[in-house]
Design a protein around this motif. Structure first.
Motif, PDB file in Angstrom:
ATOM      1  N   GLU A   1       0.838  -1.185   0.000  1.00  0.00           N
ATOM      2  CA  GLU A   1       0.000   0.000   0.000  1.00  0.00           C
ATOM      3  C   GLU A   1       0.882   1.246   0.000  1.00  0.00           C
ATOM      4  OE1 GLU A   1      -3.709   1.863  -0.085  1.00  0.00           O
ATOM      5  OE2 GLU A   1      -3.258  -0.290  -0.136  1.00  0.00           O
ATOM      6  N   PRO A   2       0.706   2.161  -0.967  1.00  0.00           N
ATOM      7  CA  PRO A   2       1.574   3.345  -1.028  1.00  0.00           C
ATOM      8  C   PRO A   2       1.470   4.179   0.247  1.00  0.00           C
ATOM      9  CG  PRO A   2       0.317   3.092  -3.062  1.00  0.00           C
ATOM     10  CD  PRO A   2      -0.252   2.120  -2.074  1.00  0.00           C
ATOM     11  N   ALA A   3       2.623   4.694   0.687  1.00  0.00           N
ATOM     12  CA  ALA A   3       2.672   5.588   1.840  1.00  0.00           C
ATOM     13  C   ALA A   3       2.931   7.009   1.365  1.00  0.00           C
ATOM     14  CB  ALA A   3       3.761   5.140   2.812  1.00  0.00           C
ATOM     15  N   ASP A   4       2.803   7.948   2.267  1.00  0.00           N
ATOM     16  CA  ASP A   4       2.993   9.348   1.891  1.00  0.00           C
ATOM     17  C   ASP A   4       4.431   9.626   1.457  1.00  0.00           C
ATOM     18  OD1 ASP A   4       0.355   9.903   2.428  1.00  0.00           O
ATOM     19  OD2 ASP A   4       0.751  10.534   4.501  1.00  0.00           O
ATOM     20  N   ASP A   5       5.398   8.943   2.080  1.00  0.00           N
ATOM     21  CA  ASP A   5       6.797   9.268   1.807  1.00  0.00           C
ATOM     22  C   ASP A   5       7.557   8.187   1.052  1.00  0.00           C
ATOM     23  OD1 ASP A   5       6.677   7.469   3.858  1.00  0.00           O
ATOM     24  OD2 ASP A   5       8.260   8.401   5.050  1.00  0.00           O
ATOM     25  N   HIS A   6       6.920   7.053   0.724  1.00  0.00           N
ATOM     26  CA  HIS A   6       7.637   6.010  -0.012  1.00  0.00           C
ATOM     27  C   HIS A   6       6.672   5.041  -0.693  1.00  0.00           C
ATOM     28  CE1 HIS A   6       6.862   4.015   3.881  1.00  0.00           C
ATOM     29  NE2 HIS A   6       6.806   2.911   3.155  1.00  0.00           N
ATOM     30  N   LEU A   7       7.197   4.337  -1.700  1.00  0.00           N
ATOM     31  CA  LEU A   7       6.522   3.217  -2.344  1.00  0.00           C
ATOM     32  C   LEU A   7       7.366   1.973  -2.124  1.00  0.00           C
ATOM     33  CD1 LEU A   7       5.540   4.819  -5.795  1.00  0.00           C
ATOM     34  CD2 LEU A   7       4.024   4.357  -3.869  1.00  0.00           C
ATOM     35  N   THR A   8       6.708   0.839  -1.909  1.00  0.00           N
ATOM     36  CA  THR A   8       7.416  -0.404  -1.632  1.00  0.00           C
ATOM     37  C   THR A   8       7.041  -1.471  -2.652  1.00  0.00           C
ATOM     38  OG1 THR A   8       7.499   0.068   0.745  1.00  0.00           O
ATOM     39  CG2 THR A   8       7.871  -2.207   0.066  1.00  0.00           C
ATOM     40  N   ILE A   9       8.063  -2.065  -3.296  1.00  0.00           N
ATOM     41  CA  ILE A   9       7.878  -3.216  -4.171  1.00  0.00           C
ATOM     42  C   ILE A   9       8.373  -4.442  -3.422  1.00  0.00           C
ATOM     43  CG2 ILE A   9       8.446  -4.288  -6.381  1.00  0.00           C
ATOM     44  CD1 ILE A   9       9.088  -1.564  -7.479  1.00  0.00           C
ATOM     45  N   ARG A  10       7.511  -5.449  -3.316  1.00  0.00           N
ATOM     46  CA  ARG A  10       7.913  -6.700  -2.659  1.00  0.00           C
ATOM     47  C   ARG A  10       8.337  -7.700  -3.732  1.00  0.00           C
ATOM     48  NH1 ARG A  10       2.806  -6.088   0.874  1.00  0.00           N
ATOM     49  NH2 ARG A  10       3.610  -5.010   2.720  1.00  0.00           N
ATOM     50  N   ILE A  11       9.529  -8.258  -3.570  1.00  0.00           N
ATOM     51  CA  ILE A  11      10.084  -9.173  -4.559  1.00  0.00           C
ATOM     52  C   ILE A  11      10.430 -10.511  -3.900  1.00  0.00           C
ATOM     53  CG2 ILE A  11      11.021  -7.287  -5.953  1.00  0.00           C
ATOM     54  CD1 ILE A  11      13.758  -7.938  -4.704  1.00  0.00           C
ATOM     55  N   PRO A  12      10.435 -11.606  -4.669  1.00  0.00           N
ATOM     56  CA  PRO A  12      10.841 -12.897  -4.099  1.00  0.00           C
ATOM     57  C   PRO A  12      12.290 -12.857  -3.643  1.00  0.00           C
ATOM     58  CG  PRO A  12       9.713 -13.188  -6.203  1.00  0.00           C
ATOM     59  CD  PRO A  12       9.996 -11.724  -6.068  1.00  0.00           C
ATOM     60  N   ALA A  13      12.551 -13.418  -2.491  1.00  0.00           N
ATOM     61  CA  ALA A  13      13.917 -13.412  -1.958  1.00  0.00           C
ATOM     62  C   ALA A  13      14.801 -14.429  -2.671  1.00  0.00           C
ATOM     63  CB  ALA A  13      13.896 -13.704  -0.457  1.00  0.00           C
ATOM     64  N   GLY A  14      14.206 -15.495  -3.200  1.00  0.00           N
ATOM     65  CA  GLY A  14      15.013 -16.553  -3.806  1.00  0.00           C
ATOM     66  C   GLY A  14      15.364 -17.622  -2.789  1.00  0.00           C
ATOM     67  N   THR A  15      16.292 -18.481  -3.143  1.00  0.00           N
ATOM     68  CA  THR A  15      16.699 -19.578  -2.261  1.00  0.00           C
ATOM     69  C   THR A  15      17.856 -19.151  -1.378  1.00  0.00           C
ATOM     70  OG1 THR A  15      18.159 -20.411  -3.997  1.00  0.00           O
ATOM     71  CG2 THR A  15      15.947 -21.358  -3.880  1.00  0.00           C
ATOM     72  N   PRO A  16      18.017 -19.770  -0.206  1.00  0.00           N
ATOM     73  CA  PRO A  16      19.116 -19.398   0.678  1.00  0.00           C
ATOM     74  C   PRO A  16      20.469 -19.665   0.036  1.00  0.00           C
ATOM     75  CG  PRO A  16      17.491 -20.723   1.838  1.00  0.00           C
ATOM     76  CD  PRO A  16      17.146 -20.792   0.386  1.00  0.00           C
ATOM     77  N   PRO A  17      21.481 -18.853   0.378  1.00  0.00           N
ATOM     78  CA  PRO A  17      22.826 -19.128  -0.137  1.00  0.00           C
ATOM     79  C   PRO A  17      23.350 -20.431   0.438  1.00  0.00           C
ATOM     80  CG  PRO A  17      22.886 -17.427   1.547  1.00  0.00           C
ATOM     81  CD  PRO A  17      21.440 -17.682   1.257  1.00  0.00           C
ATOM     82  N   ARG A  18      24.270 -21.042  -0.261  1.00  0.00           N
ATOM     83  CA  ARG A  18      24.854 -22.289   0.213  1.00  0.00           C
ATOM     84  C   ARG A  18      26.366 -22.241   0.021  1.00  0.00           C
ATOM     85  NH1 ARG A  18      23.120 -23.010  -4.958  1.00  0.00           N
ATOM     86  NH2 ARG A  18      24.439 -24.209  -6.367  1.00  0.00           N
TER      87      ARG A  18
END
Length: 246
Positions: free
Chosen positions: A137-154
């Protein structure tokens, strides 16, 4: 599964089957349970809360270190692209056809959202349980894009052996622990390595001077987080976080 969700409704006193819960909100017609939730039924909300707690304890908490590592690694990789190539290249590298043109953020959603940034900042949030890009949800001072984190590093055994030859056994294992944790305090690092706080601090200081980790003070504690170079050094040859599909 569809027949199951259509033919049965949960007993609010007994709890909700995970199979029922998986399909609960995919249906257009409300079930007795969703109707009870919408009407604010206390018992229905308690059942849902218990189901969420069960999900957290069985599916999330046992994998929490891997989730943190995946999120931290994704954030580090994106920061590296941003610093070297700018915001537009970073967004293009997400692989979801997101564009930033003259202050307008173009996100290909169902509604083809075009959002004007104006004076607002743009934030990227790596989410371990996301499989696709979404907008908060847009905020007054920022916009947020949620992206997939992917798989854990190994860190493969032969990779760790090479790191030991390069950095020394103690520093290699310290870097491995920091990468796999996704961020760890000095005290927890010492406990994880089975060494004294002073020994863990010496190894962390050497890695920090080499640019492989960053140390952030949070209250009275110091938290160590791997840099993009630190993550890259611990990954098997040919692995690229920037190119890894989500």
């Amino acid at each position: 599964m569809q027949l199951y969700s259509r033919s049965l409704s949960p007993d609010l006193a007994e709890g909700v089957s995970h199979r029922y819960l998986a399909h609960l909100f995919a249906r257009r017609a409300p079930t007795p349970f969703t109707k009870a939730l919408a009407e604010g039924n206390d018992r229905a909300h308690r059942v849902l809360a218990a189901s969420v707690d069960h999900l957290r304890s069985t599916a999330i908490e046992p994998r929490l270190s891997g989730i943190r590592a995946a999120v931290a690694a994704r954030a580090a990789a994106l920061s590296h692209i941003y610093v070297n190539s700018g915001a537009s290249t970073m967004l293009h590298g997400l692989g979801h056809d997101i564009r930033l043109r003259r202050g307008v953020l173009e996100v290909p959603t169902v509604f083809d959202a075009d959002l004007e940034l104006g004076e607002r900042s743009l934030r990227l949030q790596a989410v371990a349980l996301n499989r696709r890009v979404s907008l908060a949800e847009p905020a007054d001072d920022h916009l947020t894009i949620r992206i997939p984190a992917g798989t854990p590093p190994r860190v493969e055994p032969d990779q760790l052996a090479a790191l030991r030859s390069l950095l020394g056994a103690g520093r290699a294992e310290t870097l491995d622990a920091i990468v796999m944790s996704g961020g760890i305090t000095g005290q927890h690092l010492a406990s994880r390595l089975g060494v004294s706080n002073a020994a863990a601090s010496r190894c962390a200081s050497a890695l920090r001077r080499a640019g492989l980790i960053r140390s952030l003070r949070i209250g009275q504690a110091v938290k160590h987080v791997a840099t993009p170079l630190g993550y890259h050094l611990t990954q098997p040859e040919g692995t690229s976080w920037e190119a890894r599909p989500c």
